[in-house]
Design an enzyme around this catalytic site. Structure first.
Site: not given
Length: 170
Positions: A66-68, A72, A113
């Site tokens: 959930l934050d690709i 990261n 993001t």
């Protein structure tokens, strides 16, 4: 334990502080720190394949990142090869059949993001998130790596969020 995922050793919870993930240390630049004009398709495709393989492994175990985003993904060049490692599972959620989506933080706020979020994540529809949400984010990241532009830019997070929910895909 997958070569494209940073090892997570522990989750520390304290009633007075937010949860803390203890992860392995890896040295090297993030994909977001590499100059986009220097990236060529063979490099981009190799990185994307490794990220997708890591996500397939995580998704098969019910873990949603959930934050690709490029920041990261750590990249290490070894000779002519590249090693991509997916980092920062800090806002990940666990999806269990029959139990819905669980989390290890205590709020349902939209976290992540915005420029890379899937529409369901951006709108806060947590009951609708799934592996497809991470795949959408990989697509947004791939768009940026190939074009040099974010698919839903905005001068601010709220503007980017509105564009994500209302604008057609580029």
């Amino acid at each position: 334990n997958h070569p494209s995922i940073i090892p997570v050793y522990d989750l520390i919870r304290d009633a007075n502080n937010p949860a803390l993930l203890v992860m392995a240390y890896r040295d090297g630049p993030s994909l977001g720190n590499l100059p986009l004009p220097d990236l060529h398709w063979p490099f981009i495709s190799d990185v994307l394949i490794q990220v997708l393989e890591g996500l397939a492994y995580a998704h098969a175990r019910g873990v949603l990142h959930l934050d690709i985003k490029p920041e990261n993904v750590l990249v290490e060049r070894r000779g002519g090869r590249v090693r991509a490692t997916l980092l920062d599972f800090g806002i990940a959620r666990i999806r269990r059949p029959g139990r819905g989506v669980e989390r290890w933080f205590d709020r349902d706020a939209v976290i992540g993001t915005v420029e890379y979020m899937s529409p369901e994540q951006c709108s806060g529809a947590f009951e609708r998130i799934g592996p497809w949400s991470d795949i959408f984010s990989v697509g947004a990241m791939a768009f940026e790596l190939c074009s040099g532009k974010r698919p839903f830019p905005g001068p601010s997070q709220p503007t980017a969020m509105v564009r994500r929910l209302t604008d057609p895909p580029p």
